[in-house]
Design a protein around this motif. Structure first.
Motif, PDB file in Angstrom:
ATOM      1  N   ARG A   1       0.830  -1.201   0.000  1.00  0.00           N
ATOM      2  CA  ARG A   1       0.000   0.000   0.000  1.00  0.00           C
ATOM      3  C   ARG A   1       0.868   1.256   0.000  1.00  0.00           C
ATOM      4  N   LYS A   2       0.254   2.345  -0.408  1.00  0.00           N
ATOM      5  CA  LYS A   2       0.916   3.644  -0.407  1.00  0.00           C
ATOM      6  C   LYS A   2      -0.025   4.670   0.212  1.00  0.00           C
ATOM      7  N   GLY A   3       0.538   5.767   0.710  1.00  0.00           N
ATOM      8  CA  GLY A   3      -0.289   6.831   1.267  1.00  0.00           C
ATOM      9  C   GLY A   3       0.543   7.837   2.024  1.00  0.00           C
ATOM     10  N   SER A   4      -0.118   8.791   2.634  1.00  0.00           N
ATOM     11  CA  SER A   4       0.552   9.825   3.415  1.00  0.00           C
ATOM     12  C   SER A   4       1.022   9.263   4.754  1.00  0.00           C
ATOM     13  N   PRO A   8      25.401   3.751  -8.256  1.00  0.00           N
ATOM     14  CA  PRO A   8      24.657   2.568  -8.685  1.00  0.00           C
ATOM     15  C   PRO A   8      25.091   2.111 -10.075  1.00  0.00           C
ATOM     16  N   ALA A   9      25.218   0.799 -10.254  1.00  0.00           N
ATOM     17  CA  ALA A   9      25.630   0.242 -11.546  1.00  0.00           C
ATOM     18  C   ALA A   9      24.608   0.551 -12.627  1.00  0.00           C
ATOM     19  N   ASP A  10      23.325   0.418 -12.265  1.00  0.00           N
ATOM     20  CA  ASP A  10      22.251   0.716 -13.209  1.00  0.00           C
ATOM     21  C   ASP A  10      21.098   1.358 -12.442  1.00  0.00           C
ATOM     22  N   GLY A  11      21.037   2.689 -12.468  1.00  0.00           N
ATOM     23  CA  GLY A  11      20.030   3.406 -11.700  1.00  0.00           C
ATOM     24  C   GLY A  11      18.615   3.089 -12.102  1.00  0.00           C
ATOM     25  N   SER A  12      18.427   2.648 -13.347  1.00  0.00           N
ATOM     26  CA  SER A  12      17.069   2.366 -13.820  1.00  0.00           C
ATOM     27  C   SER A  12      16.464   1.153 -13.132  1.00  0.00           C
ATOM     28  N   LYS A  13      17.308   0.317 -12.526  1.00  0.00           N
ATOM     29  CA  LYS A  13      16.818  -0.892 -11.872  1.00  0.00           C
ATOM     30  C   LYS A  13      16.579  -0.688 -10.377  1.00  0.00           C
ATOM     31  N   GLU A  14      16.855   0.516  -9.894  1.00  0.00           N
ATOM     32  CA  GLU A  14      16.650   0.786  -8.472  1.00  0.00           C
ATOM     33  C   GLU A  14      15.161   0.970  -8.170  1.00  0.00           C
ATOM     34  N   HIS A  15      14.746   0.489  -7.019  1.00  0.00           N
ATOM     35  CA  HIS A  15      13.372   0.711  -6.556  1.00  0.00           C
ATOM     36  C   HIS A  15      13.365   1.982  -5.715  1.00  0.00           C
ATOM     37  N   ASN A  16      12.649   2.999  -6.179  1.00  0.00           N
ATOM     38  CA  ASN A  16      12.602   4.260  -5.442  1.00  0.00           C
ATOM     39  C   ASN A  16      11.518   4.170  -4.372  1.00  0.00           C
ATOM     40  N   CYS A  17      11.842   3.528  -3.279  1.00  0.00           N
ATOM     41  CA  CYS A  17      10.872   3.259  -2.220  1.00  0.00           C
ATOM     42  C   CYS A  17      11.065   4.247  -1.076  1.00  0.00           C
ATOM     43  N   ILE A  18      10.031   5.035  -0.786  1.00  0.00           N
ATOM     44  CA  ILE A  18      10.066   5.986   0.328  1.00  0.00           C
ATOM     45  C   ILE A  18       9.338   5.334   1.503  1.00  0.00           C
ATOM     46  N   PRO A  19      10.064   4.833   2.520  1.00  0.00           N
ATOM     47  CA  PRO A  19       9.460   3.987   3.563  1.00  0.00           C
ATOM     48  C   PRO A  19       8.250   4.575   4.268  1.00  0.00           C
ATOM     49  N   ASP A  20       8.312   5.884   4.615  1.00  0.00           N
ATOM     50  CA  ASP A  20       7.219   6.450   5.411  1.00  0.00           C
ATOM     51  C   ASP A  20       5.929   6.601   4.618  1.00  0.00           C
ATOM     52  N   GLU A  21       5.991   6.475   3.288  1.00  0.00           N
ATOM     53  CA  GLU A  21       4.772   6.552   2.474  1.00  0.00           C
ATOM     54  C   GLU A  21       4.127   5.181   2.281  1.00  0.00           C
ATOM     55  N   HIS A  22       4.702   4.153   2.882  1.00  0.00           N
ATOM     56  CA  HIS A  22       4.198   2.795   2.679  1.00  0.00           C
ATOM     57  C   HIS A  22       4.033   1.990   3.975  1.00  0.00           C
ATOM     58  N   TYR A  23       4.790   2.333   5.000  1.00  0.00           N
ATOM     59  CA  TYR A  23       4.934   1.423   6.147  1.00  0.00           C
ATOM     60  C   TYR A  23       3.634   1.149   6.902  1.00  0.00           C
ATOM     61  N   VAL A  24       3.023   2.176   7.478  1.00  0.00           N
ATOM     62  CA  VAL A  24       1.820   1.962   8.294  1.00  0.00           C
ATOM     63  C   VAL A  24       0.706   1.350   7.447  1.00  0.00           C
ATOM     64  N   GLN A  25       0.556   1.848   6.222  1.00  0.00           N
ATOM     65  CA  GLN A  25      -0.490   1.346   5.337  1.00  0.00           C
ATOM     66  C   GLN A  25      -0.299  -0.152   5.050  1.00  0.00           C
ATOM     67  N   THR A  26       0.929  -0.527   4.698  1.00  0.00           N
ATOM     68  CA  THR A  26       1.218  -1.928   4.372  1.00  0.00           C
ATOM     69  C   THR A  26       1.105  -2.817   5.603  1.00  0.00           C
ATOM     70  N   LEU A  27       1.578  -2.326   6.751  1.00  0.00           N
ATOM     71  CA  LEU A  27       1.510  -3.113   7.983  1.00  0.00           C
ATOM     72  C   LEU A  27       0.057  -3.438   8.350  1.00  0.00           C
ATOM     73  N   LEU A  28      -0.826  -2.450   8.301  1.00  0.00           N
ATOM     74  CA  LEU A  28      -2.226  -2.684   8.666  1.00  0.00           C
ATOM     75  C   LEU A  28      -2.927  -3.591   7.661  1.00  0.00           C
ATOM     76  N   ALA A  29      -2.546  -3.481   6.378  1.00  0.00           N
ATOM     77  CA  ALA A  29      -3.100  -4.398   5.379  1.00  0.00           C
ATOM     78  C   ALA A  29      -2.599  -5.813   5.622  1.00  0.00           C
ATOM     79  N   GLN A  30      -1.322  -5.915   5.947  1.00  0.00           N
ATOM     80  CA  GLN A  30      -0.702  -7.209   6.209  1.00  0.00           C
ATOM     81  C   GLN A  30      -1.340  -7.908   7.406  1.00  0.00           C
TER      82      GLN A  30
END
Length: 367
Positions: A195-198, A240-262
């Motif tokens: 999940r994603k969110g504020s 980074p060897a190949d920046g296009s393969k990096e996952h641009n994951c911002i933890p605080d925009e996903h953590y609580v939402q994903t935890l409660l869904a999980q």
């Protein structure tokens, strides 16, 4: 002789009956009086009656630049229905030299950590704030706020709005667009729970405890949810060897939402944030950074019309789920947002002077 004895017996019996009747009547009057006194005291607000509180959890760099605005907001509340916790950089103290509000004196956490934007340290700071706030059994709701947040209404309105529902307010939607999910999280965190969110959530005590006690999702975020490498940080981190393969994951925009869904608690949340941010995708000249940060409101932006336009928002549309969230409170249509960001100090003080932030202006006036 027998008549005389019968007469005396009858007289004594009548006297006893009268005394008994008088005793019963007196007891009834006394009970009625005591009942009236009990009901009178019960209806009076007791100074010893402790009400559920909202814990306001501030995440700040150093000091709180908008402390005067919040001082005016908290001053309205006379029943001790709030508590304040501030996570700032390690070693920073909120004393008379660093804050103008008595409400923030010594409210900093002593076990704070260094927080970097886009790193798991942000959600670690949130967990530290919750852990401290949960020590007070009267804290029933937990509101995350940034150091650039302002309240849009007075304390009474915000308290009633938040406490009127048994749900948490968590902006949460399926993240199907940006490829932030790292497949290495599977099977611990399957993609259907992603999940994603504020990050600016309002949690019930139950959900706050779930966040603090989590020892499964948080470690996965520390290991696999990381911000994309930026040129200004290549000096400290390998290129980074190949920046296009990096996952641009911002933890605080996903953590609580994903935890409660999980954990299966999405039915217990209202899936929207109470904090307004204005995202301008054209604000950055760098294509890959467009939309990374919300607009910052400066002095010239701060007008009653701006505040009213935010207050008038009554629904939110989520594209990835084709879902429109109509905002309600107590079963009736209501404004979506109680707080807003990001405001500079001059902008917030201008709004305070213009009495544009609700009925908590009081005698505060800053020139």
């Amino acid at each position: 002789m027998k008549r005389k004895q019968k007469s005396q017996y009858k007289w004594k019996r009548n006297l006893f009956a009268m005394l008994l009747l008088g005793f019963c009547f007196g007891s009834l009057v006394l009970l009625q009086t005591q009942y009236s006194r009990i009901m009178m005291f019960a209806s009076m607000p007791s100074p010893f009656l402790q009400r559920p509180k909202i814990a306001f959890l501030f995440i700040a760099r150093n000091r709180l630049p908008l402390d005067v605005v919040w001082d005016a907001f908290f001053r309205e509340e006379k029943e001790n229905k709030f508590s304040i916790f501030v996570h700032s950089r390690p070693g920073f103290l909120l004393n008379k030299a660093t804050t103008r509000s008595v409400y923030f004196l010594n409210r900093q956490l002593n076990d704070s950590i260094q927080v970097d934007w886009g790193e798991a340290s942000m959600i670690q700071a949130e967990r530290i704030l919750l852990r401290s706030a949960l020590l007070d059994p009267l804290n029933e709701r937990f509101v995350f706020l940034s150091d650039s947040c302002i309240p849009l209404y007075n304390f009474s309105y915000i308290y009633d709005y938040i406490m009127s529902t048994s749900t948490s307010f968590v902006d949460s939607f399926a993240d199907t667009k940006e490829g932030r999910y790292n497949p290495k999280m599977d099977p611990v965190i399957p993609v259907h729970n992603w999940r994603k969110g504020s990050q600016w959530v309002v949690l019930t005590r139950k959900h706050a405890q779930i966040v603090v006690e989590d020892d499964t999702v948080f470690p996965m975020f520390q290991q696999h949810c990381k911000r994309k490498s930026l040129p200004e940080f290549w000096r400290d981190h390998p290129l980074p060897a190949d920046g296009s393969k990096e996952h641009n994951c911002i933890p605080d925009e996903h953590y609580v939402q994903t935890l409660l869904a999980q954990e299966g608690f999405e039915e217990e949340i209202t899936r929207r944030s109470l904090t307004h941010s204005s995202w301008d995708l054209s604000s950055s000249k760098v294509r890959e950074r467009k939309g990374w940060h919300p607009l910052t409101y400066k002095f010239s932006d701060a007008t009653p019309m701006l505040i009213q336009s935010i207050k008038d928002i009554d629904n939110i549309y989520y594209e990835t789920e084709y879902r429109r969230e109509w905002c309600t409170s107590k079963g009736k249509p209501a404004p979506c947002f109680l707080f807003a960001r990001k405001f500079t100090r001059p902008a917030a003080l201008r709004l305070l002077n213009m009495s544009a932030l609700g009925a908590f202006h009081g005698e505060t006036r800053i020139s």
